[in-house]
Design an enzyme around this catalytic site. Structure first.
Site, PDB file in Angstrom:
ATOM      1  N   LYS A   1      46.367  40.972  42.958  1.00 42.58           N
ATOM      2  CA  LYS A   1      45.393  42.036  43.228  1.00 42.58           C
ATOM      3  C   LYS A   1      45.252  42.311  44.730  1.00 42.58           C
ATOM      4  O   LYS A   1      44.970  43.444  45.132  1.00 42.58           O
ATOM      5  CB  LYS A   1      44.039  41.683  42.594  1.00 42.58           C
ATOM      6  CG  LYS A   1      44.073  41.645  41.062  1.00 42.58           C
ATOM      7  CD  LYS A   1      44.447  43.005  40.484  1.00 42.58           C
ATOM      8  CE  LYS A   1      44.303  43.066  38.979  1.00 42.58           C
ATOM      9  NZ  LYS A   1      44.673  44.373  38.427  1.00 42.58           N
TER      10      LYS A   1
ATOM     11  N   TYR B   1      46.558  35.686  39.903  1.00 42.92           N
ATOM     12  CA  TYR B   1      45.851  36.967  39.721  1.00 42.92           C
ATOM     13  C   TYR B   1      45.310  37.494  41.051  1.00 42.92           C
ATOM     14  O   TYR B   1      45.482  38.672  41.387  1.00 42.92           O
ATOM     15  CB  TYR B   1      44.718  36.741  38.719  1.00 42.92           C
ATOM     16  CG  TYR B   1      43.929  37.975  38.362  1.00 42.92           C
ATOM     17  CD1 TYR B   1      44.430  38.912  37.459  1.00 42.92           C
ATOM     18  CD2 TYR B   1      42.664  38.200  38.907  1.00 42.92           C
ATOM     19  CE1 TYR B   1      43.705  40.038  37.117  1.00 42.92           C
ATOM     20  CE2 TYR B   1      41.926  39.322  38.576  1.00 42.92           C
ATOM     21  CZ  TYR B   1      42.451  40.233  37.676  1.00 42.92           C
ATOM     22  OH  TYR B   1      41.718  41.354  37.344  1.00 42.92           O
ATOM     23  N   ALA B   2      44.670  36.614  41.840  1.00 38.48           N
ATOM     24  CA  ALA B   2      44.100  37.042  43.126  1.00 38.48           C
ATOM     25  C   ALA B   2      45.206  37.537  44.062  1.00 38.48           C
ATOM     26  O   ALA B   2      45.049  38.557  44.747  1.00 38.48           O
ATOM     27  CB  ALA B   2      43.320  35.901  43.768  1.00 38.48           C
TER      28      ALA B   2
ATOM     29  N   SER C   1      42.739  49.598  26.062  1.00 37.35           N
ATOM     30  CA  SER C   1      41.617  48.650  25.994  1.00 37.35           C
ATOM     31  C   SER C   1      40.726  48.760  27.226  1.00 37.35           C
ATOM     32  O   SER C   1      41.127  49.347  28.247  1.00 37.35           O
ATOM     33  CB  SER C   1      42.185  47.219  25.900  1.00 37.35           C
ATOM     34  OG  SER C   1      41.167  46.244  25.940  1.00 37.35           O
ATOM     35  N   GLY C   2      39.539  48.201  27.108  1.00 34.20           N
ATOM     36  CA  GLY C   2      38.644  47.957  28.235  1.00 34.20           C
ATOM     37  C   GLY C   2      38.506  49.106  29.225  1.00 34.20           C
ATOM     38  O   GLY C   2      38.177  50.245  28.862  1.00 34.20           O
ATOM     39  N   ILE C   3      38.768  48.800  30.482  1.00 33.78           N
ATOM     40  CA  ILE C   3      38.589  49.781  31.563  1.00 33.78           C
ATOM     41  C   ILE C   3      39.522  50.975  31.373  1.00 33.78           C
ATOM     42  O   ILE C   3      39.116  52.132  31.524  1.00 33.78           O
ATOM     43  CB  ILE C   3      38.816  49.090  32.933  1.00 33.78           C
ATOM     44  CG1 ILE C   3      37.675  48.095  33.219  1.00 33.78           C
ATOM     45  CG2 ILE C   3      38.927  50.118  34.052  1.00 33.78           C
ATOM     46  CD1 ILE C   3      37.895  47.208  34.438  1.00 33.78           C
TER      47      ILE C   3
ATOM     48  N   THR D   1      34.716  43.487  29.383  1.00 29.25           N
ATOM     49  CA  THR D   1      35.871  43.988  28.626  1.00 29.25           C
ATOM     50  C   THR D   1      36.495  42.797  27.896  1.00 29.25           C
ATOM     51  O   THR D   1      36.159  41.641  28.187  1.00 29.25           O
ATOM     52  CB  THR D   1      36.961  44.579  29.556  1.00 29.25           C
ATOM     53  OG1 THR D   1      37.567  43.494  30.274  1.00 29.25           O
ATOM     54  CG2 THR D   1      36.410  45.596  30.532  1.00 29.25           C
TER      55      THR D   1
ATOM     56  N   VAL E   1      54.601  48.505  31.917  1.00 26.86           N
ATOM     57  CA  VAL E   1      54.623  48.904  33.337  1.00 26.86           C
ATOM     58  C   VAL E   1      55.611  48.108  34.184  1.00 26.86           C
ATOM     59  O   VAL E   1      56.036  48.567  35.239  1.00 26.86           O
ATOM     60  CB  VAL E   1      53.215  48.818  33.994  1.00 26.86           C
ATOM     61  CG1 VAL E   1      52.267  49.841  33.389  1.00 26.86           C
ATOM     62  CG2 VAL E   1      52.644  47.410  33.908  1.00 26.86           C
TER      63      VAL E   1
HETATM   64  N1  LIG Z   1      37.265  43.216  33.349  1.00 27.45           N
HETATM   65  C1  LIG Z   1      37.036  42.865  34.616  1.00 27.45           C
HETATM   66  O1  LIG Z   1      36.018  42.228  34.923  1.00 27.45           O
HETATM   67  C2  LIG Z   1      37.996  43.256  35.692  1.00 27.45           C
HETATM   68  C3  LIG Z   1      37.630  42.976  37.008  1.00 27.45           C
HETATM   69  C4  LIG Z   1      38.494  43.335  38.026  1.00 27.45           C
HETATM   70  C5  LIG Z   1      39.678  43.981  37.745  1.00 27.45           C
HETATM   71  N2  LIG Z   1      40.017  44.216  36.449  1.00 27.45           N
HETATM   72  C6  LIG Z   1      41.284  44.895  36.212  1.00 27.45           C
HETATM   73  O2  LIG Z   1      41.062  46.065  35.470  1.00 27.45           O
HETATM   74  C7  LIG Z   1      42.227  46.365  34.700  1.00 27.45           C
HETATM   75  C8  LIG Z   1      41.821  46.531  33.250  1.00 27.45           C
HETATM   76  O3  LIG Z   1      41.270  45.297  32.796  1.00 27.45           O
HETATM   77  P1  LIG Z   1      40.446  45.161  31.439  1.00 27.45           P
HETATM   78  O4  LIG Z   1      39.352  44.217  31.721  1.00 27.45           O
HETATM   79  O5  LIG Z   1      40.147  46.485  30.870  1.00 27.45           O
HETATM   80  O6  LIG Z   1      41.532  44.383  30.550  1.00 27.45           O
HETATM   81  P2  LIG Z   1      41.951  44.545  29.011  1.00 27.45           P
HETATM   82  O7  LIG Z   1      42.665  43.289  28.698  1.00 27.45           O
HETATM   83  O8  LIG Z   1      40.783  44.945  28.187  1.00 27.45           O
HETATM   84  O9  LIG Z   1      42.986  45.775  29.053  1.00 27.45           O
HETATM   85  C9  LIG Z   1      44.226  45.666  29.670  1.00 27.45           C
HETATM   86  C10 LIG Z   1      45.194  46.586  28.959  1.00 27.45           C
HETATM   87  O10 LIG Z   1      46.443  46.525  29.650  1.00 27.45           O
HETATM   88  C11 LIG Z   1      47.476  46.500  28.694  1.00 27.45           C
HETATM   89  N3  LIG Z   1      48.668  45.892  29.288  1.00 27.45           N
HETATM   90  C12 LIG Z   1      48.863  44.601  29.640  1.00 27.45           C
HETATM   91  N4  LIG Z   1      50.095  44.422  30.111  1.00 27.45           N
HETATM   92  C13 LIG Z   1      50.705  45.630  30.079  1.00 27.45           C
HETATM   93  C14 LIG Z   1      51.992  46.091  30.454  1.00 27.45           C
HETATM   94  N5  LIG Z   1      52.940  45.257  30.911  1.00 27.45           N
HETATM   95  N6  LIG Z   1      52.272  47.399  30.305  1.00 27.45           N
HETATM   96  C15 LIG Z   1      51.349  48.255  29.814  1.00 27.45           C
HETATM   97  N7  LIG Z   1      50.114  47.874  29.418  1.00 27.45           N
HETATM   98  C16 LIG Z   1      49.797  46.575  29.558  1.00 27.45           C
HETATM   99  C17 LIG Z   1      46.913  45.678  27.565  1.00 27.45           C
HETATM  100  O11 LIG Z   1      47.635  45.892  26.351  1.00 27.45           O
HETATM  101  C18 LIG Z   1      45.481  46.175  27.509  1.00 27.45           C
HETATM  102  O12 LIG Z   1      45.353  47.287  26.648  1.00 27.45           O
HETATM  103  C19 LIG Z   1      43.200  45.202  34.929  1.00 27.45           C
HETATM  104  O13 LIG Z   1      44.115  45.553  35.929  1.00 27.45           O
HETATM  105  C20 LIG Z   1      42.292  44.105  35.418  1.00 27.45           C
HETATM  106  O14 LIG Z   1      42.990  43.170  36.193  1.00 27.45           O
HETATM  107  C21 LIG Z   1      39.203  43.880  35.413  1.00 27.45           C
END
Ligand SMILES: NC(=O)c1ccc[n+]([C@@H]2O[C@H](COP(=O)([O-])OP(=O)(O)OC[C@H]3O[C@@H](n4cnc5c(N)ncnc54)[C@H](O)[C@@H]3O)[C@@H](O)[C@H]2O)c1
Length: 285
Positions: free
Chosen positions: A197, A193-194, A52-54, A228, A99
């Site tokens: 991170k 969360y903070a 998903s997402g990033i 995302t 993970v």
């Molecule tokens: N979206 C933002 O604005 C943002 C900002 C800062 C940091 N982040 C970080 O970027 C990363 C990706 O975030 P995103 O926005 O794409 O989120 P998202 O929810 O779209 O994707 C996260 C993915 O991680 C997977 N996941 C969750 N727990 C898991 C586990 N235990 N083992 C394996 N996979 C697991 C989920 O199934 C999902 O596919 C995260 O670490 C998030 O904290 C996101």
């Protein structure tokens, strides 16, 4: 026409926005594209949270840049969907991976070695979760669940990948751990969360110091507000407030994070390790 162009220095026509219809510009740009496509050629890259997402965008960019991608996610269907989106899907693999569970990460590495005869020398830790609540309402389970996935998961994956490289006698690697800008500033409702991170940054800096003797670089990347599924639940009022704090006056796209991850995983960033790099559009809060 040929004569005119032959008098121009090459630099006159390699600008990405060249509007001169220069025949050379076409060739140079396609050469650039070929070179860009090769920066991760021959590499095997593990991406956690690749469903998903990033994480998904990271998989797409790494595949475009020539890597064979191991798409790990706790959601197996989502990981498979990502693989179907990549260039040459059959050269990549999707795998169910949690993970925070050591055994799960170990078996993903074993599966990688079985398919490619080598562990991944590149890893992007993008798996992450939120369980937001005000501090006075936070329960222990929500606090620890977030620490377990975001921080402990990053530690487990980094340790296992580095150990596998050492065992395989590979002395070159790069790991990017996705942190967040909130690690620096905190954020209301996100004490868990903070903290997780911020831990990812300190962990990455320490891992960089310890693993450099093995040729492994480790960096943390701090995204700002990226569009995302994770941020879909943020109330409109809060989104509007965030927007006023972003110099770029827009939220980021996941591919804008993925491009930086590819750079950090490639040899183009060979002198960057132990860094915490913000990709936020100038977000300041
Ligand atoms: N979206 C933002 O604005 C943002 C900002 C800062 C940091 N982040 C970080 O970027 C990363 C990706 O975030 P995103 O926005 O794409 O989120 P998202 O929810 O779209 O994707 C996260 C993915 O991680 C997977 N996941 C969750 N727990 C898991 C586990 N235990 N083992 C394996 N996979 C697991 C989920 O199934 C999902 O596919 C995260 O670490 C998030 O904290 C996101």
């Amino acid at each position: 026409m040929t004569d005119l162009w032959s008098y121009l220095p090459l630099s006159a026509c390699i600008h990405a926005d060249c509007r001169l219809q220069c025949p050379l510009a076409v060739d140079v740009r396609s050469e650039d594209r070929k070179m860009a496509a090769a920066i991760l050629s021959g590499k095997i890259a593990l991406v956690t949270g690749g469903g998903s997402g990033i994480g998904r965008e990271i998989c797409k960019v790494l595949a475009r840049d020539g890597a064979r991608v191991v798409i790990g996610d706790r959601n197996g269907n989502a990981a498979r969907e990502t693989r179907d989106l990549l260039i040459n899907p059959d050269t990549h693999m999707d795998i169910v991976l949690d993970v925070k569970e050591r055994e799960s990460v170990m078996s993903a590495i074993h599966a990688t070695v079985k398919k490619y005869s080598s562990p991944p020398s590149l890893a992007a830790n993008a798996a992450g979760i939120t369980k937001d609540n005000f501090l006075l309402k936070m329960d222990d389970t929500s606090f620890m669940d977030v620490i377990d996935v975001n921080l402990k998961g990053t530690y487990i994956v980094t340790q296992i990948v580095a150990g596998a490289l050492l065992q395989a006698g590979i002395n070159e690697g790069s790991i990017v751990n996705i942190s967040s800008l909130v690690a620096k500033n905190g954020n209301i409702g996100q004490s868990n969360y903070a903290a997780s991170k911020a831990g990812v940054i300190a962990f990455s800096q320490t891992a960089a110091k310890e693993l450099s003797r093995l040729g492994i670089r480790v960096n943390a990347l701090l995204p700002g507000f990226i569009e995302t599924p994770m941020v879909k639940t943020v109330p409109d009022k809060l989104r509007d407030r965030f927007l006023t704090l972003i110099s770029a006056q827009r939220f980021g796209k996941p591919e804008e994070i993925a491009e930086v991850v590819s750079f950090l995983l490639s040899n183009k960033s060979s002198y960057i390790t132990g860094a915490a790099i913000e990709v936020t559009g100038g977000l300041n809060f």
